[in-house]
Write a protein that holds these residues in place. Sequence first.
Motif, PDB file in Angstrom:
ATOM      1  N   GLU A   1     -30.383  21.545 -45.378  1.00 28.22           N
ATOM      2  CA  GLU A   1     -30.469  20.249 -44.694  1.00 28.22           C
ATOM      3  C   GLU A   1     -31.431  20.331 -43.504  1.00 28.22           C
ATOM      4  OE1 GLU A   1     -26.443  19.280 -43.643  1.00 28.22           O
ATOM      5  OE2 GLU A   1     -25.872  18.817 -45.705  1.00 28.22           O
ATOM      6  N   LYS A   2     -31.336  21.420 -42.737  1.00 24.85           N
ATOM      7  CA  LYS A   2     -32.233  21.582 -41.583  1.00 24.85           C
ATOM      8  C   LYS A   2     -33.679  21.694 -42.043  1.00 24.85           C
ATOM      9  CE  LYS A   2     -28.959  23.589 -38.321  1.00 24.85           C
ATOM     10  NZ  LYS A   2     -28.593  24.776 -37.538  1.00 24.85           N
ATOM     11  N   LEU A   3     -33.910  22.447 -43.107  1.00 20.98           N
ATOM     12  CA  LEU A   3     -35.269  22.582 -43.630  1.00 20.98           C
ATOM     13  C   LEU A   3     -35.805  21.235 -44.112  1.00 20.98           C
ATOM     14  CD1 LEU A   3     -35.098  25.963 -45.587  1.00 20.98           C
ATOM     15  CD2 LEU A   3     -36.357  25.485 -43.491  1.00 20.98           C
TER      16      LEU A   3
ATOM     17  N   ILE B   1     -36.761  19.298 -41.080  1.00 21.49           N
ATOM     18  CA  ILE B   1     -38.024  19.810 -40.543  1.00 21.49           C
ATOM     19  C   ILE B   1     -39.187  19.325 -41.394  1.00 21.49           C
ATOM     20  CG2 ILE B   1     -39.377  21.925 -40.217  1.00 21.49           C
ATOM     21  CD1 ILE B   1     -36.730  23.280 -39.357  1.00 21.49           C
ATOM     22  N   ARG B   2     -39.032  19.365 -42.708  1.00 22.40           N
ATOM     23  CA  ARG B   2     -40.099  18.908 -43.608  1.00 22.40           C
ATOM     24  C   ARG B   2     -40.384  17.429 -43.386  1.00 22.40           C
ATOM     25  NH1 ARG B   2     -40.748  16.253 -48.089  1.00 22.40           N
ATOM     26  NH2 ARG B   2     -38.554  16.040 -48.551  1.00 22.40           N
TER      27      ARG B   2
ATOM     28  N   LYS C   1     -39.789  15.658 -40.659  1.00 21.29           N
ATOM     29  CA  LYS C   1     -40.435  15.487 -39.351  1.00 21.29           C
ATOM     30  C   LYS C   1     -41.893  15.930 -39.401  1.00 21.29           C
ATOM     31  CE  LYS C   1     -36.418  15.590 -36.371  1.00 21.29           C
ATOM     32  NZ  LYS C   1     -35.700  16.255 -35.289  1.00 21.29           N
ATOM     33  N   SER C   2     -42.167  17.009 -40.140  1.00 20.25           N
ATOM     34  CA  SER C   2     -43.564  17.468 -40.225  1.00 20.25           C
ATOM     35  C   SER C   2     -44.420  16.454 -40.978  1.00 20.25           C
ATOM     36  CB  SER C   2     -43.650  18.843 -40.882  1.00 20.25           C
ATOM     37  OG  SER C   2     -43.382  18.770 -42.264  1.00 20.25           O
ATOM     38  N   GLU C   3     -43.857  15.817 -42.001  1.00 18.18           N
ATOM     39  CA  GLU C   3     -44.602  14.772 -42.719  1.00 18.18           C
ATOM     40  C   GLU C   3     -44.869  13.578 -41.802  1.00 18.18           C
ATOM     41  OE1 GLU C   3     -42.238  13.935 -46.171  1.00 18.18           O
ATOM     42  OE2 GLU C   3     -42.983  15.686 -47.261  1.00 18.18           O
ATOM     43  N   GLU C   4     -43.846  13.201 -41.004  1.00 21.06           N
ATOM     44  CA  GLU C   4     -44.025  12.098 -40.056  1.00 21.06           C
ATOM     45  C   GLU C   4     -45.095  12.448 -39.022  1.00 21.06           C
ATOM     46  OE1 GLU C   4     -40.126  11.491 -38.410  1.00 21.06           O
ATOM     47  OE2 GLU C   4     -39.354  10.557 -40.240  1.00 21.06           O
TER      48      GLU C   4
END
Length: 164
Positions: A59-61, A64-65, A67-70
């Motif tokens: 879930e954390k990954l 993070i994915r 948020k990184s896309e955003e």
Amino acid sequence: YFPTELSLSTVETTAEKLEERMTQLDGEILDAVEAQSSTGTAVKKDLEQANQAVLTLTEKLEGIRTKSEETESMVREICSDIQTLDNAKRNLTSTITALRRLHMLETAVEQLSILTTERAYKEAANLLEAVTQLASNFDSYKAIPKICELLASVRALRSELQAQ
């Protein structure tokens, strides 16, 4: 184990010892079964905790994915905005330069007109060269009435100076 009749007299003692040993072994077996059972339960509990930790990590990954896309999308938008602003700056710089040159051309044409009427030919000749160079910057703007008028004034002044 009881080869003679005399040895049969120790049967009760031997039976008691065997009984004690069996009780002791039953206790050891019970302890071993309990230990195995609690170990199995602990292993099962540890496995469940590990699975839960894997789910939490997944879930954390995923967060993070996302948020990184955003962030990547925001960076693209910012880059696009920067390019737009850079183009606007380039256009403004070009426009300011053209307006400064236009102002210089207007001023030079006015001065050239004054010098022509005053018949100051030497100064007029120098200024005519500068006016010609400035006017060459506006060849692509001939369709604009103000530019067309200024270029016509330059041609007229040049003709007037050649005639005198």
